[in-house]
Design a protein around this motif. Structure first.
Motif, PDB file in Angstrom:
ATOM      1  N   GLU A 121      29.929  41.089  50.188  1.00 43.06           N
ATOM      2  CA  GLU A 121      30.009  40.167  49.055  1.00 43.06           C
ATOM      3  C   GLU A 121      31.408  40.212  48.437  1.00 43.06           C
ATOM      4  OE1 GLU A 121      26.949  41.767  46.615  1.00 43.06           O
ATOM      5  OE2 GLU A 121      25.614  41.666  48.355  1.00 43.06           O
ATOM      6  N   GLU A 122      31.753  39.109  47.828  1.00 40.30           N
ATOM      7  CA  GLU A 122      33.097  38.951  47.268  1.00 40.30           C
ATOM      8  C   GLU A 122      33.434  40.093  46.297  1.00 40.30           C
ATOM      9  OE1 GLU A 122      34.257  35.209  47.152  1.00 40.30           O
ATOM     10  OE2 GLU A 122      36.300  35.727  46.533  1.00 40.30           O
ATOM     11  N   GLU A 123      32.446  40.465  45.492  1.00 42.08           N
ATOM     12  CA  GLU A 123      32.668  41.499  44.476  1.00 42.08           C
ATOM     13  C   GLU A 123      33.030  42.841  45.114  1.00 42.08           C
ATOM     14  OE1 GLU A 123      29.880  43.303  41.059  1.00 42.08           O
ATOM     15  OE2 GLU A 123      29.569  41.173  41.490  1.00 42.08           O
ATOM     16  N   LYS A 158      38.287  36.034  52.573  1.00 43.30           N
ATOM     17  CA  LYS A 158      37.227  35.224  51.959  1.00 43.30           C
ATOM     18  C   LYS A 158      37.798  33.933  51.384  1.00 43.30           C
ATOM     19  CE  LYS A 158      33.227  37.565  52.005  1.00 43.30           C
ATOM     20  NZ  LYS A 158      31.931  37.137  52.507  1.00 43.30           N
TER      21      LYS A 158
END
Lengths: 200, 200
Positions: free
Chosen positions: B38-40, A53
């Protein structure tokens, strides 16, 4: 007690979020990692998850993934920038690229119009394609979306959208896969193969 | 250009080291993570990989995995410590445990004797089992290795090793799986099912 220790359970859940990985497969992956993977490899694995990412972005020109400003293909002076092959996904791009035959550039839509999944033209990377065509940067647009209902719908939509511009729009051929046996094929493919017949 | 950007390539390689994950599947997982996760969630995934090696250890009593000194099963005062079910892997332990029927404790061998893979008795968690039997901590030993050549060999070896001690050694039954159709079964299973027949 039916659950694994918490940290293992977390890893199993993470694996389960991958496409077509169910509980059993996720358990298998997680237990394999616990039992067989060396600490060093595990840290590499963990880091590579974070870095994709951070290090990878989309090429602003075509939507391919890249670690630089432009992707390897768009920044290659050898490639014909006037020929644009439109694909649904990055994976499709890499599949075609691996044949080492195509010398033009790509445009990745990032999906297809799908009523069932609620994906509309606004969710796709279409504006920049129209812009390119409008600015006469493209001579030929090859529509290489999949031969599915959604792929056809999307190709059809692009054809309608861009037909008034001065650009040649082509669609990749449908037909018998090489080595394919007619008796095992579905009706639609046979019809498409008949329709697309050529002088021999 | 045939390769993905480096960091994605690293992730693909990491996925490829998982059991029965080939290049195509690994690509699919990595691209899915890049495009959809998602990044999380990605950070959680990454952390859980690190933490399984840090937080989880093997139960010194049975070889099960645990975050504490003893595993949940060995430390449960309700469980019958005199009955020990011997399994090949942690996965088998959890499969049997999920039935919520068995009230004894387990012993995880961590594999089976396999000539083709070069796994010998020295690679398995057998010493502590022999120790337990020798110290008369066990009344019944249930051999629940798989019904494979390796599983049988290992069960046979354990039987030989421990036969002179004062312990009852049993082997789980082989036969027709429930819902199984004889005409679809292999010869060995049918023979085992015949052999293991009981008064009805």
């Amino acid at each position: 007690m039916n659950k694994y220790p918490n940290s293992l359970e977390n890893l199993i859940e993470a694996f389960q979020s991958l496409p077509s990985v169910g509980r059993k497969t996720a358990e298998r992956y997680a237990l394999y990692i616990f039992s067989n993977m060396e600490e060093e490899k595990l840290i590499d694995f963990s880091n590579s998850l974070i870095s994709i990412k951070k290090d990878i972005k989309k090429c602003p020109c075509c939507g391919n993934i890249t670690e630089n400003d432009l992707c390897n293909i768009c920044s290659d002076p050898q490639r014909n920038k006037k020929q644009v092959l439109v694909v649904e996904s990055i994976k499709d791009l890499y599949t075609i690229e691996s044949l080492k035959e195509y010398k033009g550039i790509y445009h990745v839509l990032g999906g297809v119009i799908s009523f069932s999944k609620g994906i509309t033209i606004h969710d796709l990377n279409i504006d920049s394609l129209e812009e390119k065509v409008k600015n006469k940067e493209v001579n030929e647009l090859i529509l290489a979306t999949n031969a599915t209902l959604e792929g056809e719908t999307t190709a059809r939509y692009l054809k309608e959208l861009l037909k008034d511009y001065d650009v040649k729009i082509t669609r990749i051929a449908h037909g018998l896969p090489v080595g394919g046996d007619i008796s095992y094929l579905d009706e639609m493919t046979i019809l498409k193969a008949m329709e697309g017949r050529r002088e021999y």
